[in-house]
Write a protein that holds these residues in place. Structure first.
Motif, PDB file in Angstrom:
ATOM      1  N   ASN A   1      -5.101   4.302  -8.530  1.00 20.86           N
ATOM      2  CA  ASN A   1      -4.588   4.219  -7.031  1.00 20.86           C
ATOM      3  C   ASN A   1      -5.315   3.576  -5.885  1.00 20.86           C
ATOM      4  O   ASN A   1      -4.620   2.821  -5.126  1.00 20.86           O
ATOM      5  N   TYR A   2      -6.655   3.916  -6.036  1.00 19.14           N
ATOM      6  CA  TYR A   2      -7.310   3.161  -4.866  1.00 19.14           C
ATOM      7  C   TYR A   2      -7.503   1.736  -5.082  1.00 19.14           C
ATOM      8  O   TYR A   2      -7.328   1.126  -4.269  1.00 19.14           O
ATOM      9  N   MET A   3      -7.792   1.298  -5.928  1.00 17.69           N
ATOM     10  CA  MET A   3      -7.951  -0.212  -6.377  1.00 17.69           C
ATOM     11  C   MET A   3      -6.764  -0.972  -6.266  1.00 17.69           C
ATOM     12  O   MET A   3      -6.654  -2.089  -5.735  1.00 17.69           O
ATOM     13  N   GLY A   4      -5.661  -0.438  -6.742  1.00 18.17           N
ATOM     14  CA  GLY A   4      -4.270  -0.992  -6.972  1.00 18.17           C
ATOM     15  C   GLY A   4      -3.595  -1.112  -5.825  1.00 18.17           C
ATOM     16  O   GLY A   4      -2.631  -1.987  -5.419  1.00 18.17           O
ATOM     17  N   ALA A   5      -3.631   0.063  -4.855  1.00 16.54           N
ATOM     18  CA  ALA A   5      -2.823   0.277  -3.823  1.00 16.54           C
ATOM     19  C   ALA A   5      -3.645   0.528  -2.380  1.00 16.54           C
ATOM     20  O   ALA A   5      -3.392  -0.423  -1.633  1.00 16.54           O
ATOM     21  N   VAL A   6      -4.550   1.363  -2.459  1.00 17.89           N
ATOM     22  CA  VAL A   6      -5.184   1.608  -1.158  1.00 17.89           C
ATOM     23  C   VAL A   6      -5.877   0.577  -0.568  1.00 17.89           C
ATOM     24  O   VAL A   6      -5.945   0.391   0.392  1.00 17.89           O
ATOM     25  N   LYS A   7      -6.489  -0.387  -1.329  1.00 19.78           N
ATOM     26  CA  LYS A   7      -7.361  -1.380  -1.009  1.00 19.78           C
ATOM     27  C   LYS A   7      -6.404  -2.456  -0.419  1.00 19.78           C
ATOM     28  O   LYS A   7      -6.997  -3.052   0.499  1.00 19.78           O
ATOM     29  N   GLY A   8      -5.326  -2.537  -1.041  1.00 23.15           N
ATOM     30  CA  GLY A   8      -4.324  -3.560  -0.296  1.00 23.15           C
ATOM     31  C   GLY A   8      -3.799  -3.225   0.917  1.00 23.15           C
ATOM     32  O   GLY A   8      -3.718  -3.766   2.092  1.00 23.15           O
ATOM     33  N   MET A   9      -3.616  -1.730   0.856  1.00 25.34           N
ATOM     34  CA  MET A   9      -3.022  -1.182   2.209  1.00 25.34           C
ATOM     35  C   MET A   9      -4.007  -1.410   3.580  1.00 25.34           C
ATOM     36  O   MET A   9      -3.856  -1.683   4.451  1.00 25.34           O
ATOM     37  N   LEU A  10      -5.379  -1.311   2.938  1.00 24.45           N
ATOM     38  CA  LEU A  10      -6.360  -1.365   3.933  1.00 24.45           C
ATOM     39  C   LEU A  10      -6.630  -2.952   4.553  1.00 24.45           C
ATOM     40  O   LEU A  10      -6.431  -3.110   5.802  1.00 24.45           O
ATOM     41  N   GLU A  11      -6.387  -3.590   3.675  1.00 25.49           N
ATOM     42  CA  GLU A  11      -6.432  -5.022   3.892  1.00 25.49           C
ATOM     43  C   GLU A  11      -5.496  -5.416   5.149  1.00 25.49           C
ATOM     44  O   GLU A  11      -5.620  -6.093   5.873  1.00 25.49           O
ATOM     45  N   LEU A  12      -4.316  -5.019   4.654  1.00 27.67           N
ATOM     46  CA  LEU A  12      -3.129  -5.351   5.571  1.00 27.67           C
ATOM     47  C   LEU A  12      -3.192  -4.741   7.079  1.00 27.67           C
ATOM     48  O   LEU A  12      -2.764  -5.331   7.642  1.00 27.67           O
ATOM     49  N   GLN A  13      -3.427  -3.376   6.509  1.00 24.85           N
ATOM     50  CA  GLN A  13      -3.809  -2.688   8.015  1.00 24.85           C
ATOM     51  C   GLN A  13      -4.642  -3.337   9.012  1.00 24.85           C
ATOM     52  O   GLN A  13      -4.434  -3.383  10.175  1.00 24.85           O
ATOM     53  N   ASP A  14      -5.595  -4.085   8.618  1.00 22.51           N
ATOM     54  CA  ASP A  14      -6.797  -4.898   9.530  1.00 22.51           C
ATOM     55  C   ASP A  14      -6.039  -6.326   9.998  1.00 22.51           C
ATOM     56  O   ASP A  14      -6.760  -6.940  10.430  1.00 22.51           O
ATOM     57  N   ASN A  15      -5.098  -6.651   9.291  1.00 26.35           N
ATOM     58  CA  ASN A  15      -4.380  -7.894   9.494  1.00 26.35           C
ATOM     59  C   ASN A  15      -3.265  -7.800  10.669  1.00 26.35           C
ATOM     60  O   ASN A  15      -2.485  -7.275  10.540  1.00 26.35           O
ATOM     61  N   PRO A  16      -3.513  -8.447  11.973  1.00 25.55           N
ATOM     62  CA  PRO A  16      -2.927  -8.249  13.009  1.00 25.55           C
ATOM     63  C   PRO A  16      -1.435  -8.949  12.816  1.00 25.55           C
ATOM     64  O   PRO A  16      -0.545  -8.462  13.677  1.00 25.55           O
ATOM     65  N   GLU A  17      -1.002  -9.493  11.946  1.00 28.60           N
ATOM     66  CA  GLU A  17       0.132 -10.278  11.799  1.00 28.60           C
ATOM     67  C   GLU A  17       1.175  -9.080  11.103  1.00 28.60           C
ATOM     68  O   GLU A  17       2.248  -9.354  11.038  1.00 28.60           O
ATOM     69  N   TYR A  18       0.430  -7.988  10.726  1.00 27.96           N
ATOM     70  CA  TYR A  18       1.530  -7.105   9.943  1.00 27.96           C
ATOM     71  C   TYR A  18       1.817  -5.655  10.901  1.00 27.96           C
ATOM     72  O   TYR A  18       0.611  -5.163  11.472  1.00 27.96           O
ATOM     73  N   GLU A  19       2.711  -4.798  10.724  1.00 27.25           N
ATOM     74  CA  GLU A  19       2.916  -3.626  11.243  1.00 27.25           C
ATOM     75  C   GLU A  19       2.861  -2.797   9.928  1.00 27.25           C
ATOM     76  O   GLU A  19       3.708  -3.134   8.998  1.00 27.25           O
ATOM     77  N   THR A  20       1.960  -1.920   9.670  1.00 30.67           N
ATOM     78  CA  THR A  20       1.868  -1.220   8.199  1.00 30.67           C
ATOM     79  C   THR A  20       2.451   0.334   8.362  1.00 30.67           C
ATOM     80  O   THR A  20       2.177   1.064   9.151  1.00 30.67           O
ATOM     81  N   LEU A  21       3.216   0.522   7.352  1.00 34.69           N
ATOM     82  CA  LEU A  21       3.566   1.920   7.151  1.00 34.69           C
ATOM     83  C   LEU A  21       3.335   2.345   5.706  1.00 34.69           C
ATOM     84  O   LEU A  21       3.711   1.890   4.797  1.00 34.69           O
ATOM     85  N   TYR A  22       2.678   3.594   5.558  1.00 38.00           N
ATOM     86  CA  TYR A  22       2.184   4.185   4.574  1.00 38.00           C
ATOM     87  C   TYR A  22       2.551   5.368   4.325  1.00 38.00           C
ATOM     88  O   TYR A  22       2.147   6.327   5.223  1.00 38.00           O
ATOM     89  N   MET A  23       3.149   5.662   3.312  1.00 37.53           N
ATOM     90  CA  MET A  23       3.893   7.229   3.158  1.00 37.53           C
ATOM     91  C   MET A  23       3.062   8.067   1.968  1.00 37.53           C
ATOM     92  O   MET A  23       2.686   7.479   1.380  1.00 37.53           O
ATOM     93  N   VAL A  24       3.291   9.214   2.150  1.00 41.09           N
ATOM     94  CA  VAL A  24       3.224   9.890   0.830  1.00 41.09           C
ATOM     95  C   VAL A  24       4.587  10.260   0.149  1.00 41.09           C
ATOM     96  O   VAL A  24       5.392  10.744   0.969  1.00 41.09           O
ATOM     97  N   ALA A  25       4.557   9.603  -0.869  1.00 50.15           N
ATOM     98  CA  ALA A  25       5.950   9.667  -1.650  1.00 50.15           C
ATOM     99  C   ALA A  25       6.146  11.068  -2.171  1.00 50.15           C
ATOM    100  O   ALA A  25       6.409  11.196  -3.354  1.00 50.15           O
ATOM    101  N   ASP A  26       6.577  11.877  -1.315  1.00 47.10           N
ATOM    102  CA  ASP A  26       6.741  13.267  -1.776  1.00 47.10           C
ATOM    103  C   ASP A  26       7.932  13.406  -2.397  1.00 47.10           C
ATOM    104  O   ASP A  26       8.421  14.444  -3.368  1.00 47.10           O
ATOM    105  N   LEU A  27       8.963  12.635  -1.931  1.00 46.72           N
ATOM    106  CA  LEU A  27      10.586  12.847  -2.906  1.00 46.72           C
ATOM    107  C   LEU A  27      10.470  12.385  -4.340  1.00 46.72           C
ATOM    108  O   LEU A  27      11.003  12.788  -5.075  1.00 46.72           O
TER     109      LEU A  27
END
Ligand code: AMP
Length: 328
Positions: free
Chosen positions: A19-45
């Motif tokens: 999860n960390y290498m495949g998803a969270v690392k990418g989430m972190l990279e895009l969060q720090d890129n001002p070109e993007y608005e990032t939405l990260y959810m807990v997929a409880d459904l």
């Protein structure tokens, strides 16, 4: 307007290195890129698509938020929220009207789950990819940082976007995957990918050094030398871990040793355990701090839900109007 990014992780327990290498690392990279608005959810459904315990889900929804925050996701930069707090399920129903049942039944991900849980082949499970399409399209997100295993679902999301646009004149983008270096983290068992549901396959983000050493000790090896470096199995996977956590040069050094004097796996596993732990230690320290900040975490979840819902409601309204389900 900034391009939107959406990703999520199911609330099935503690996050692992996959999860960390495949998803969270990418989430972190895009969060720090001002070109993007990032939405990260807990997929409880999505968690209720396979058998689960209510009390555990209640607890795990929060655990994932703690993992997100500990790993460096920042509520000042990203909208962090619980999937069920936003009307994804409603959009999923509208989207399901353009989805063919046979298409869903033939997905490899569906077939895998049917094998794992033959007595729980539910409508929710069949609808998993439609709900995932709703997760993404409800924010009109174009970029999705997830592991390579999710590619078939992204293809479905693109098909649904096209079909909705053609049929109802919506303007959904066709989302693409944002790949990280760790888009496929292999299993420690030597077969398949690292997965929460396969015991012995994973290392959790919360594991201490001793636990990591123990888990790695169980990873299969061979005699340590030969003419050809294995292209699958335990040794191949260990070398992949070396590459991910110690770098490509370290991997090349071991490959050279394999063809020459041989690899001492005890030493390899020792160094690897230390390298993995070095990456996880700051995350674990931050996590134990956060565990004490109950009201801060509550506030993050509440504010995230408000922001996500605001965007999502607009899309739901638009889709209802275009489908003839409201006056306007
Ligand atoms: P899940 O736990 O199935 O909700 O997966 C959450 C995220 O982690 C998704 O983006 C997956 O693609 C990613 N993921 C899960 N396992 C792995 C793995 N072994 N390697 C890379 N990414 C993974």
């Amino acid at each position: 307007m900034k391009k939107r990014v959406l990703s999520g992780i199911r609330a099935t327990g503690r996050l692992h290195l996959g999860n960390y290498m495949g998803a969270v690392k990418g989430m972190l990279e895009l969060q720090d890129n001002p070109e993007y608005e990032t939405l990260y959810m807990v997929a409880d459904l999505h968690t209720v698509t396979t058998p689960y315990k209510v009390e555990e889900l209640r607890k795990n929804r929060r655990e994932v938020v703690l993992d997100y925050l500990a790993a460096g996701l920042d509520p000042e930069k990203s909208i962090l929220f619980e999937q069920s707090d936003s009307p994804h399920a409603e959009l999923a129903f509208y989207l399901s009207s353009v989805v063919n049942i046979a298409r869903m039944q033939h997905l490899p991900t569906f077939k895998d789950k049917v094998k794992q849980h033959p007595n729980n082949v539910t409508m929710a499970l069949l609808n998993y990819p439609v709900l995932m399409a709703a997760d993404i399209l409800i924010y009109k997100a174009g970029l999705v940082p997830v592991g390579i295993d999710q590619e078939p679902h992204l293809e479905v999301a693109r098909e649904i976007a096209r079909k909705m646009n053609e049929t109802y004149g919506t303007d959904f983008p066709e989302p693409v995957r944002f790949a990280t270096r760790g888009e496929y983290v292999p299993s420690l068992t030597g077969e398949g990918k690292m997965s929460k549901s396969i015991e012995g396959s994973y290392i959790n983000l919360t594991d201490d050094l001793e636990t990591i050493q123990k888990r790695l000790a169980g990873a299969p090896t061979d005699s340590g030398k030969g003419e050809k470096i294995p292209t699958s199995g335990g040794v191949f996977n260990l070398l992949k871990f070396v590459e991910l956590f110690e770098g490509i040069d370290a991997r090349k050094k071991y490959e050279q040793a394999y063809r020459g004097q041989g690899i001492a796996y005890r030493e390899l596993k020792e160094n690897l355990a230390q390298a993995i732990f070095n990456e996880l230690k700051p995350i674990q320290e931050k996590r134990s701090e956060l565990e004490r900040k109950t009201s801060y975490v509550d506030e993050v979840i509440k504010r995230g839900a408000e922001k996500a819902r605001k965007i999502a409601k607009e899309t739901v309204l638009e889709v209802k109007e275009k489908m003839g389900l409201s006056f306007n």
